[in-house]
Design a protein around this motif. Structure first.
Motif, short mmCIF file in Angstrom:
data_model
loop_
_atom_site.label_atom_id
_atom_site.label_comp_id
_atom_site.label_asym_id
_atom_site.label_seq_id
_atom_site.Cartn_x
_atom_site.Cartn_y
_atom_site.Cartn_z
N SER A 117 -32.58 -43.65 37.95
CA SER A 117 -33.40 -43.21 39.08
C SER A 117 -34.25 -44.36 39.64
O SER A 117 -34.64 -44.32 40.80
N LYS A 118 -34.53 -45.39 38.81
CA LYS A 118 -35.30 -46.54 39.29
C LYS A 118 -34.54 -47.30 40.37
O LYS A 118 -35.13 -47.95 41.22
N ARG A 124 -32.54 -45.81 42.54
CA ARG A 124 -32.18 -44.86 43.60
C ARG A 124 -33.40 -44.35 44.35
O ARG A 124 -33.54 -43.16 44.61
N ASN A 125 -34.32 -45.26 44.61
CA ASN A 125 -35.51 -44.96 45.41
C ASN A 125 -36.43 -43.93 44.75
O ASN A 125 -37.19 -43.24 45.41
N ARG A 126 -36.34 -43.82 43.42
CA ARG A 126 -37.23 -42.91 42.68
C ARG A 126 -37.80 -43.69 41.49
O ARG A 126 -37.64 -43.28 40.34
N LYS A 127 -38.44 -44.80 41.78
CA LYS A 127 -38.90 -45.68 40.70
C LYS A 127 -40.06 -45.06 39.92
O LYS A 127 -40.14 -45.18 38.70
#
Length: 302
Positions: free
Chosen positions: A185-186, A188-191
């Protein structure tokens, strides 16, 4: 406190409706996805990229298609079938599935009302994790002029929330709650994982004023800004749970009061539409009945 005309007196909180509407709205954000699939004879189909043929009977092997050729460990291995490695999936998902859902207007309005009604109950707000100062009455109210007079800097906006509204502990909770996400997720714009803090509801008259309020509080961790004419259930109840802390302006309260009166008039939201089995008047009539009085007196004599 909110005036009694804002919410119906017989209004009951419906967290089940909020969770249902939230799940339906969340489906509308899905993007179409699926495996490559084509009905054309020469078209590509996922799991059918290998040259494979069945060996037939007589070898004590399953009649599943096997990769042709020799000289590699892949040759002779099963393919194509849904139980085989790199084979097609059973009932392949297609991008033209019906992902989106239509939410009934009355149900959506009832969910929004439940979110707003729960935001003035301190027990539900505290249960959601928000930190409130002692002896604070909900909802928190401020004026549109007070917000417009704040200088356009993060420190001045934080000082307004901490000193004027008394949300020092709440802002500290939001800052400490920012954590690094794990896994892919880091990338994929969800850091980061953020905490939902207070929500500011305003009633700006023009777009410039609305953008100014949004830019003033947008960079503060956990704070979200929303116009009262464009209420979003995903912000009012993050995760489908009611009880978010809302900061109202006087103008937004007035707009919301008029809108709720329209909802009450058109769709009778908050009223009991079922059949009353037994009312208080019926109980009084039963107790004053002579037959019931005689039975009660007999029991008292025993």
């Amino acid at each position: 406190m909110l005036s009694s005309s804002l919410f119906p007196t017989s209004f009951t909180l419906r967290p089940d409706v909020v969770r249902r509407v939230y799940s339906l709205i969340a489906r509308n954000r899905q993007q179409p996805h699926g495996v490559s699939f084509s009905y054309h004879p020469s078209g590509k189909k996922a799991g059918h990229n290998n040259v494979a043929h069945s060996w037939g009977t007589g070898r004590a092997k399953a009649r599943v298609p096997r990769v042709s050729g020799s000289g590699s460990s892949r040759c002779g291995q099963a393919s194509v079938a849904n139980f085989a490695r790199k084979g097609h999936m059973f009932s392949p998902i297609v991008p033209w599935r019906r992902l989106h859902r239509i939410v009934p207007r009355k149900e959506r309005n009832l969910a929004i009302l439940s979110c707003l009604y729960s935001s003035q109950i301190s027990a539900l707000v505290l249960a959601r994790g928000h930190l409130l100062p002692e002896n604070m009455t909900l909802p928190i109210r401020t004026s549109q002029d007070a917000i417009s007079q704040i200088p356009s800097s993060i420190t001045s906006a934080k000082n307004f929330l901490k000193n004027v509204l008394g949300l020092k502990d709440e802002l500290k909770r939001c800052e400490e709650g920012k954590k690094l996400n794990k896994g892919r997720s880091k990338l994929r714009n969800r850091k980061y994982k953020h905490i939902s803090g207070p929500l500011i509801l305003h009633a700006a008259k023009d777009k410039e004023e609305s953008e100014k309020i949004k830019n003033l509080f947008a960079k503060i961790e956990g704070i979200e800004v929303m116009h009262v004419n464009s209420l979003n259930l995903r912000k009012l109840a993050p995760g489908g749970e009611v009880g978010r802390l809302i900061i109202w302006t006087d103008e937004s309260l007035e707009v919301m009061r008029k809108r709720i009166e329209e909802w009450k008039k058109n769709s009778k939201i908050g009223e009991f539409n079922g059949k009353k089995v037994l009312s208080e008047k019926d109980v009084k009539e039963i107790m004053n009945c002579e037959r019931v009085k005689n039975q009660i007196s007999k029991k008292d004599s025993i």
